[in-house]
Design a protein around this motif. Structure first.
Motif, PDB file in Angstrom:
ATOM      1  N   LYS A 121       0.809  -1.126  -0.060  1.00 46.70           N
ATOM      2  CA  LYS A 121      -0.140   0.167  -0.269  1.00 46.70           C
ATOM      3  C   LYS A 121       0.737   1.196  -0.045  1.00 46.70           C
ATOM      4  CE  LYS A 121      -3.890   2.259   0.222  1.00 46.70           C
ATOM      5  NZ  LYS A 121      -4.736   2.403  -0.541  1.00 46.70           N
ATOM      6  N   ASN A 122       2.059   1.344   1.095  1.00 43.08           N
ATOM      7  CA  ASN A 122       3.152   2.516   0.939  1.00 43.08           C
ATOM      8  C   ASN A 122       3.724   2.930  -0.927  1.00 43.08           C
ATOM      9  OD1 ASN A 122       3.394   3.607   3.635  1.00 43.08           O
ATOM     10  ND2 ASN A 122       3.803   1.105   4.131  1.00 43.08           N
ATOM     11  N   GLY A 185      -0.840   9.534   7.870  1.00 43.18           N
ATOM     12  CA  GLY A 185      -0.101   9.797   8.726  1.00 43.18           C
ATOM     13  C   GLY A 185      -0.371   8.540   9.455  1.00 43.18           C
ATOM     14  N   ASP A 186      -1.926   7.140   8.328  1.00 44.01           N
ATOM     15  CA  ASP A 186      -1.372   5.705   8.764  1.00 44.01           C
ATOM     16  C   ASP A 186      -0.560   5.325   8.179  1.00 44.01           C
ATOM     17  OD1 ASP A 186      -3.495   6.026  10.740  1.00 44.01           O
ATOM     18  OD2 ASP A 186      -4.914   5.922   9.037  1.00 44.01           O
ATOM     19  N   TYR A 187       0.100   5.124   7.293  1.00 44.84           N
ATOM     20  CA  TYR A 187       1.798   4.939   6.298  1.00 44.84           C
ATOM     21  C   TYR A 187       2.702   5.256   6.488  1.00 44.84           C
ATOM     22  CZ  TYR A 187      -2.648   3.127   4.572  1.00 44.84           C
ATOM     23  OH  TYR A 187      -3.981   2.033   3.858  1.00 44.84           O
ATOM     24  N   GLU A 188       3.643   4.373   6.213  1.00 46.48           N
ATOM     25  CA  GLU A 188       5.189   5.019   6.979  1.00 46.48           C
ATOM     26  C   GLU A 188       5.714   5.648   5.229  1.00 46.48           C
ATOM     27  OE1 GLU A 188       4.835   1.270   8.558  1.00 46.48           O
ATOM     28  OE2 GLU A 188       4.299   1.762   6.954  1.00 46.48           O
ATOM     29  N   VAL A 189       4.720   5.824   3.748  1.00 47.36           N
ATOM     30  CA  VAL A 189       4.772   6.873   2.918  1.00 47.36           C
ATOM     31  C   VAL A 189       5.162   8.386   3.835  1.00 47.36           C
ATOM     32  CG1 VAL A 189       2.765   6.721   2.067  1.00 47.36           C
ATOM     33  CG2 VAL A 189       5.364   7.407   1.137  1.00 47.36           C
ATOM     34  N   ILE A 201      11.178  22.315   4.858  1.00 47.39           N
ATOM     35  CA  ILE A 201      10.219  23.156   5.123  1.00 47.39           C
ATOM     36  C   ILE A 201      10.375  23.826   6.875  1.00 47.39           C
ATOM     37  CG2 ILE A 201       8.578  21.642   5.918  1.00 47.39           C
ATOM     38  CD1 ILE A 201       6.485  22.195   4.210  1.00 47.39           C
ATOM     39  N   ASN A 202       9.074  24.732   6.828  1.00 46.29           N
ATOM     40  CA  ASN A 202       9.169  25.251   7.871  1.00 46.29           C
ATOM     41  C   ASN A 202       8.690  24.746   8.402  1.00 46.29           C
ATOM     42  OD1 ASN A 202       7.515  26.606  10.363  1.00 46.29           O
ATOM     43  ND2 ASN A 202       7.256  28.472   9.283  1.00 46.29           N
ATOM     44  N   ILE A 203       9.088  24.199  10.342  1.00 46.85           N
ATOM     45  CA  ILE A 203       9.249  23.288  11.100  1.00 46.85           C
ATOM     46  C   ILE A 203       7.238  22.599  11.724  1.00 46.85           C
ATOM     47  CG2 ILE A 203       9.408  24.388  13.192  1.00 46.85           C
ATOM     48  CD1 ILE A 203      11.720  21.892  12.702  1.00 46.85           C
ATOM     49  N   ALA A 204       6.859  24.017  12.125  1.00 43.51           N
ATOM     50  CA  ALA A 204       5.486  23.524  12.281  1.00 43.51           C
ATOM     51  C   ALA A 204       4.867  22.452  11.138  1.00 43.51           C
ATOM     52  CB  ALA A 204       4.440  24.932  11.789  1.00 43.51           C
ATOM     53  N   PHE A 205       5.504  22.760   9.895  1.00 42.71           N
ATOM     54  CA  PHE A 205       4.452  21.726   9.003  1.00 42.71           C
ATOM     55  C   PHE A 205       4.825  19.941   9.144  1.00 42.71           C
ATOM     56  CE2 PHE A 205       4.111  25.336   6.446  1.00 42.71           C
ATOM     57  CZ  PHE A 205       2.414  25.505   5.795  1.00 42.71           C
ATOM     58  N   LEU A 206       5.912  20.125  10.026  1.00 39.11           N
ATOM     59  CA  LEU A 206       6.235  18.881  10.601  1.00 39.11           C
ATOM     60  C   LEU A 206       5.890  18.238  11.408  1.00 39.11           C
ATOM     61  CD1 LEU A 206      10.440  19.254   9.345  1.00 39.11           C
ATOM     62  CD2 LEU A 206       8.610  18.040   8.066  1.00 39.11           C
ATOM     63  N   ASP A 207       5.090  19.915  12.328  1.00 38.11           N
ATOM     64  CA  ASP A 207       5.448  18.882  13.621  1.00 38.11           C
ATOM     65  C   ASP A 207       3.880  18.501  13.224  1.00 38.11           C
ATOM     66  OD1 ASP A 207       7.332  19.612  15.427  1.00 38.11           O
ATOM     67  OD2 ASP A 207       6.369  21.921  15.636  1.00 38.11           O
ATOM     68  N   THR A 208       3.166  19.211  12.186  1.00 36.17           N
ATOM     69  CA  THR A 208       1.747  18.529  12.182  1.00 36.17           C
ATOM     70  C   THR A 208       1.716  17.555  11.460  1.00 36.17           C
ATOM     71  OG1 THR A 208       1.101  21.330  11.010  1.00 36.17           O
ATOM     72  CG2 THR A 208      -0.318  19.447  10.755  1.00 36.17           C
ATOM     73  N   ILE A 209       2.493  16.895  11.179  1.00 35.16           N
ATOM     74  CA  ILE A 209       3.196  15.531   9.908  1.00 35.16           C
ATOM     75  C   ILE A 209       3.239  14.328  11.521  1.00 35.16           C
ATOM     76  CG2 ILE A 209       4.092  14.093   8.687  1.00 35.16           C
ATOM     77  CD1 ILE A 209       4.776  16.918   6.737  1.00 35.16           C
ATOM     78  N   THR A 210       4.284  15.115  11.969  1.00 35.57           N
ATOM     79  CA  THR A 210       4.371  13.654  13.555  1.00 35.57           C
ATOM     80  C   THR A 210       3.356  14.257  14.186  1.00 35.57           C
ATOM     81  OG1 THR A 210       5.106  15.849  14.580  1.00 35.57           O
ATOM     82  CG2 THR A 210       6.286  14.409  13.316  1.00 35.57           C
ATOM     83  N   LYS A 211       1.956  14.839  14.304  1.00 36.58           N
ATOM     84  CA  LYS A 211       0.339  14.721  15.385  1.00 36.58           C
ATOM     85  C   LYS A 211       0.054  13.807  14.506  1.00 36.58           C
ATOM     86  CE  LYS A 211       1.966  19.605  17.273  1.00 36.58           C
ATOM     87  NZ  LYS A 211       1.267  20.386  17.370  1.00 36.58           N
ATOM     88  N   LYS A 212       0.256  13.818  12.958  1.00 37.11           N
ATOM     89  CA  LYS A 212      -1.201  13.071  12.604  1.00 37.11           C
ATOM     90  C   LYS A 212      -0.862  11.399  12.379  1.00 37.11           C
ATOM     91  CE  LYS A 212      -4.233  16.096  10.421  1.00 37.11           C
ATOM     92  NZ  LYS A 212      -4.969  16.441  11.133  1.00 37.11           N
ATOM     93  N   MET A 213       0.532  11.456  12.625  1.00 43.68           N
ATOM     94  CA  MET A 213       0.785  10.015  12.441  1.00 43.68           C
ATOM     95  C   MET A 213       0.062   8.404  13.325  1.00 43.68           C
ATOM     96  SD  MET A 213       4.817  10.149  11.963  1.00 43.68           S
ATOM     97  CE  MET A 213       5.422  10.620  12.856  1.00 43.68           C
ATOM     98  N   SER A 214       0.446   7.380  13.118  1.00 41.51           N
ATOM     99  CA  SER A 214      -0.648   6.807  14.455  1.00 41.51           C
ATOM    100  C   SER A 214       0.385   6.539  14.797  1.00 41.51           C
ATOM    101  CB  SER A 214      -0.927   5.672  13.510  1.00 41.51           C
ATOM    102  OG  SER A 214      -0.314   4.865  13.428  1.00 41.51           O
ATOM    103  N   PRO A 215       0.658   5.949  16.361  1.00 44.96           N
ATOM    104  CA  PRO A 215       1.820   5.505  17.262  1.00 44.96           C
ATOM    105  C   PRO A 215       2.190   4.372  16.538  1.00 44.96           C
ATOM    106  CG  PRO A 215      -0.445   5.390  18.090  1.00 44.96           C
ATOM    107  CD  PRO A 215      -0.841   5.657  16.943  1.00 44.96           C
ATOM    108  N   LYS A 216       1.823   3.439  15.292  1.00 49.95           N
ATOM    109  CA  LYS A 216       2.407   2.801  14.864  1.00 49.95           C
ATOM    110  C   LYS A 216       3.638   3.374  14.230  1.00 49.95           C
ATOM    111  CE  LYS A 216       2.069  -0.694  11.172  1.00 49.95           C
ATOM    112  NZ  LYS A 216       1.320  -1.613  10.136  1.00 49.95           N
ATOM    113  N   ILE A 217       3.364   4.773  13.008  1.00 47.99           N
ATOM    114  CA  ILE A 217       3.924   4.643  12.379  1.00 47.99           C
ATOM    115  C   ILE A 217       5.396   5.836  12.743  1.00 47.99           C
ATOM    116  CG2 ILE A 217       3.875   6.094  10.574  1.00 47.99           C
ATOM    117  CD1 ILE A 217       2.308   3.422   9.671  1.00 47.99           C
ATOM    118  N   ALA A 218       4.542   6.598  14.003  1.00 51.33           N
ATOM    119  CA  ALA A 218       5.744   7.276  15.360  1.00 51.33           C
ATOM    120  C   ALA A 218       6.804   6.360  15.026  1.00 51.33           C
ATOM    121  CB  ALA A 218       5.226   7.973  15.837  1.00 51.33           C
ATOM    122  N   LYS A 219       6.593   5.183  15.596  1.00 49.36           N
ATOM    123  CA  LYS A 219       8.113   3.547  16.310  1.00 49.36           C
ATOM    124  C   LYS A 219       8.795   3.674  14.642  1.00 49.36           C
ATOM    125  CE  LYS A 219       5.010   3.014  19.817  1.00 49.36           C
ATOM    126  NZ  LYS A 219       4.307   1.661  21.129  1.00 49.36           N
TER     127      LYS A 219
END
Length: 238
Positions: A121-122, A185-189, A201-219
């Motif tokens: 899927k990725n 955010g549910d996929y490693e892509v 990119i502006n760090i705020a956008f990267l922070d937003t992406i990390t907040k949208k990631m599921s716990p599985k993807i964050a790990k």
């Protein structure tokens, strides 16, 4: 009746034994490179900015291949084809690998362009993103050609106009990529694109992406790398 029952049980046992299950945390990769009679295929990954060979497959008459590789977390892998006596620049193929079953069908003439990759899927999402990226690259080439064709007649006004067009194009790419990553955010892509396409990119956008990631993807591999990247940027930008 008892003999028939025993026979049925025996057949089921044989079928179960014949069917190979992919070990947990592994990628079972099968494929076919039509037209290839001899050569060597390398399956590689990037580690510390260098390519590392995970497996190599020698072709002698049969164009089909198969490999099982340890892969705990989805990541981008690479196929490098050594064609033997035939030289070609079309020898590299990247794909977003996932644990489980994947298949790659392609041909010798168009190793990269004709590749059909299934089982990830990725990779499907990465292909979708790359469709947009191709359009961005084409538009960028148009701007470069415009600058070249103008040549000595290039005025400051024309230069500013081309630069403005490029900045608008780049802003569009960054916004699209950030939105694409945040939406998936549910996929490693998601963390992969954040790192490979818009790491500055502006760090705020990267922070937003990390907040949208599921716990599985964050790990996951790319999830951890993205969080490390953000931490280092924040430290350096203080």
């Amino acid at each position: 009746m008892k003999k028939l029952l025993l026979l049925g049980v025996g057949l089921l046992t044989l079928i179960a034994c014949d069917k190979k299950e992919t070990p947990e945390g592994s990628l079972h990769l099968t494929g076919n490179i039509k037209g290839l009679s001899q050569g060597k295929l390398y399956i590689q990954k990037i580690k510390d900015t260098s390519f590392v060979i995970l497996d190599s497959i020698l072709f002698k008459g049969d164009s089909h291949f198969e490999s099982t590789i340890k892969l705990k977390s989805p990541e981008v892998l690479f196929l490098f084809l050594n064609r033997g006596q035939t030289n070609s620049i079309d020898n590299n193929l990247s794909f977003f690998a996932e644990p489980g079953e994947m298949n790659i069908e392609t041909n010798l003439k168009e190793f990269y362009a004709s590749a059909k990759i299934t089982g990830s899927k990725n990779h499907e999402l990465l292909t979708e993103f790359n469709t947009f990226k191709t359009k961005f690259n084409e538009k960028n080439l148009e701007l470069i050609e415009k600058r070249i064709k103008t040549g000595e007649k290039l005025t400051q006004e024309t230069t500013d106009s081309i630069n403005n067009e490029y900045q608008k194009l780049l802003t569009r790419k960054y916004r699209y990529t950030a939105n694409f990553a945040a939406t998936h955010g549910d996929y490693e892509v998601a963390p992969y694109l954040a790192l490979s396409e818009i790491g500055d990119i502006n760090i705020a956008f990267l922070d937003t992406i990390t907040k949208k990631m599921s716990p599985k993807i964050a790990k996951s591999k790319y999830g951890r790398l993205l969080r490390k990247h953000i931490k280092e940027r924040k430290k350096n930008e203080k």
